[in-house]
Scaffold this motif. Sequence first.
Motif, short mmCIF file in Angstrom:
data_model
loop_
_atom_site.label_atom_id
_atom_site.label_comp_id
_atom_site.label_asym_id
_atom_site.label_seq_id
_atom_site.Cartn_x
_atom_site.Cartn_y
_atom_site.Cartn_z
N VAL A 181 9.50 -62.29 -48.39
CA VAL A 181 8.94 -61.03 -47.88
C VAL A 181 7.81 -61.31 -46.89
N ARG A 182 6.97 -62.27 -47.20
CA ARG A 182 5.88 -62.59 -46.27
C ARG A 182 6.43 -63.12 -44.94
N ALA A 183 7.48 -63.93 -45.00
CA ALA A 183 8.09 -64.43 -43.77
C ALA A 183 8.66 -63.28 -42.94
N ALA A 184 9.29 -62.33 -43.61
CA ALA A 184 9.83 -61.17 -42.90
C ALA A 184 8.71 -60.32 -42.31
N ARG A 185 7.63 -60.18 -43.06
CA ARG A 185 6.48 -59.41 -42.55
C ARG A 185 5.92 -60.06 -41.29
N ALA A 186 5.85 -61.39 -41.27
CA ALA A 186 5.35 -62.09 -40.08
C ALA A 186 6.21 -61.82 -38.87
N LYS A 187 7.47 -61.39 -39.10
CA LYS A 187 8.38 -61.10 -38.00
C LYS A 187 8.53 -59.61 -37.75
N GLY A 188 7.68 -58.79 -38.41
CA GLY A 188 7.66 -57.37 -38.10
C GLY A 188 7.96 -56.42 -39.23
N LEU A 189 8.34 -56.92 -40.41
CA LEU A 189 8.63 -56.05 -41.54
C LEU A 189 7.38 -55.32 -42.02
N THR A 190 7.53 -54.04 -42.33
CA THR A 190 6.49 -53.27 -43.00
C THR A 190 6.81 -53.21 -44.48
N VAL A 191 5.83 -53.56 -45.32
CA VAL A 191 6.01 -53.57 -46.77
C VAL A 191 5.17 -52.46 -47.38
N LEU A 192 5.80 -51.56 -48.11
CA LEU A 192 5.11 -50.49 -48.82
C LEU A 192 5.37 -50.65 -50.31
N ALA A 193 4.32 -51.06 -51.04
CA ALA A 193 4.47 -51.30 -52.48
C ALA A 193 3.09 -51.16 -53.15
N PRO A 194 2.98 -50.24 -54.10
CA PRO A 194 4.03 -49.38 -54.64
C PRO A 194 4.29 -48.17 -53.75
N CYS A 195 5.55 -47.88 -53.55
CA CYS A 195 5.95 -46.72 -52.76
C CYS A 195 7.37 -46.34 -53.13
N ALA A 196 7.52 -45.27 -53.90
CA ALA A 196 8.85 -44.81 -54.32
C ALA A 196 9.49 -43.98 -53.22
N VAL A 197 10.80 -44.17 -53.06
CA VAL A 197 11.60 -43.30 -52.19
C VAL A 197 12.15 -42.17 -53.06
N ASN A 198 11.77 -40.95 -52.74
CA ASN A 198 12.12 -39.80 -53.58
C ASN A 198 13.38 -39.07 -53.14
N GLY A 199 13.84 -39.33 -51.92
CA GLY A 199 15.03 -38.64 -51.44
C GLY A 199 15.31 -38.97 -49.99
N VAL A 200 16.35 -38.34 -49.46
CA VAL A 200 16.72 -38.55 -48.06
C VAL A 200 16.88 -37.20 -47.38
N ALA B 95 17.09 -60.11 -36.60
CA ALA B 95 18.05 -59.59 -35.62
C ALA B 95 17.41 -58.59 -34.66
N GLY B 96 16.09 -58.37 -34.81
CA GLY B 96 15.38 -57.52 -33.87
C GLY B 96 15.22 -56.08 -34.29
N HIS B 97 15.54 -55.74 -35.54
CA HIS B 97 15.43 -54.36 -36.00
C HIS B 97 14.05 -54.09 -36.60
N SER B 98 13.62 -52.83 -36.48
CA SER B 98 12.41 -52.40 -37.18
C SER B 98 12.80 -51.96 -38.58
N VAL B 99 12.04 -52.43 -39.57
CA VAL B 99 12.43 -52.26 -40.96
C VAL B 99 11.21 -51.97 -41.82
N VAL B 100 11.38 -51.06 -42.79
CA VAL B 100 10.41 -50.84 -43.85
C VAL B 100 11.05 -51.20 -45.17
N LEU B 101 10.36 -51.98 -45.98
CA LEU B 101 10.80 -52.26 -47.34
C LEU B 101 9.93 -51.44 -48.29
N CYS B 102 10.58 -50.57 -49.07
CA CYS B 102 9.87 -49.73 -50.04
C CYS B 102 10.18 -50.21 -51.45
N GLU B 103 9.15 -50.57 -52.17
CA GLU B 103 9.27 -51.02 -53.56
C GLU B 103 8.35 -50.16 -54.42
N LYS B 104 8.92 -49.47 -55.41
CA LYS B 104 8.09 -48.52 -56.15
C LYS B 104 7.18 -49.18 -57.17
#
Length: 434
Positions: free
Chosen positions: A169-188, A39-48
């Motif tokens: 995930v690889r298909a999404a990355r080819a369209k601009g997704l950033t994948v961070l793994a391992p990468c825990a989200v600790n808070g907001v 849909a044209g959004h910039s996105v990061v996927l964080c997987e710990k």
Amino acid sequence: MGPHLDLVASDTRVPAKVDFVVVGGGIIGAAAALHLVEAGHSVVLCEKGQVAGEQSSRNWGWCRQAGRDEREVPLIVESLRLWRGMAETVGADVGFRQHGTLFVAETAEEEASFEAWARMARPQGVDAEILTGARLREVTRDAPLRQRLGLFVASDGRAEPQFAVPAIVRAARAKGLTVLAPCAVNGVERSAGRVDAVLTEHGRIACSGILVAAGAWSSAFCRSLGLRLPQLKVLGSVFRTSAVEGGPEASIWIDKIGVRKRLDGGYTIADSSTYDAPLTPDSLRFLREFAPMLRQQGRGIRPHIALQSFRETLAPRSYTGARMLDPRPRAGDGEALLRKAAGFFPALGGARILQRWAGYIDVTPDAIPYIDRIETDPDVVVATGFSGHGFGIGPGAGRLAAEVLTGRPTMVGTEDYAIPRFSDLSRIKLGTAV
């Protein structure tokens, strides 16, 4: 150890700002991320831990409409449409094959419930059939059955969990997704009452919205946001066999075992009669909401003290205390279960068990998922609690979660997936899946 996983490498650069952060690299997070970047959004996927490292690669691999609770039917119909085109969408074979799902009735009561389910589902576009006689023997490959009736949905399929999610995930990355793994989200971080950024172990990422699709970890993560999210972990054990010739092509549930042909010619087999539930602080915290389910299904859920009990008791507020849940399969599952399966399907008599594994299923009090905004944090959407039904319904659920997150019109209604639905326990409607 979990099934052999098609690993996804992490990106090395942490972007300073994106539109959305997806917390969790399972089937729901992966599918949502794909829809968001399309849909044209910039996105990061964080997987710990690892992408698809937990239940999204440890499930049965069924992509089924058959037997779903009525509240999930519109969503699974859309998911099957997406599964049928998944290989073309992601540019890889995810193992999807359309050979149908069969539930075999054991009692007259089950026969009646299957017939009622078929009457409910047909007007919603599900090709549900009641099979008897020669047609039942055809789908079961002339298995020596004493049972006389089955519920069959020919348009259902199966896929390979350890390949499917990484491919998405690889298909999404080819369209601009950033994948961070391992990468825990600790808070907001918040500004003027709205989410402003996530704080990860590798740095701060400014964003305007978050999707929490962390599976069995979601309740603990939401607690860090101040949200009480009733959800428990239930252990499911699975094994896979060597390749055999002549077994059933359809995925079949019979006498409380599930049998699914694999792309490699073997079978994934599991016992669905009993699930282990580790006793943890959440067991007491959410006892009020889960009491109706325990009264109805108590004999199928076995509370016990496990290693996970001690881990959560010693660190009751921890979301990032472990990288990945990798429980031992239940003792006793294996050769006896394979012999039982071979009693129905003689072709399995020559199969050997190649690997066993287990995973923690994220269960809600009514076995229906949450896909909803947090009332106190409208920039945060939760998509979790798929109660063992998540892999097959994942593509549609990910799309729905992405639509809720972006405020677009949703493909199906979301009322049944609302987070606050357990505020009045008298309104709990237990799942009616067959």
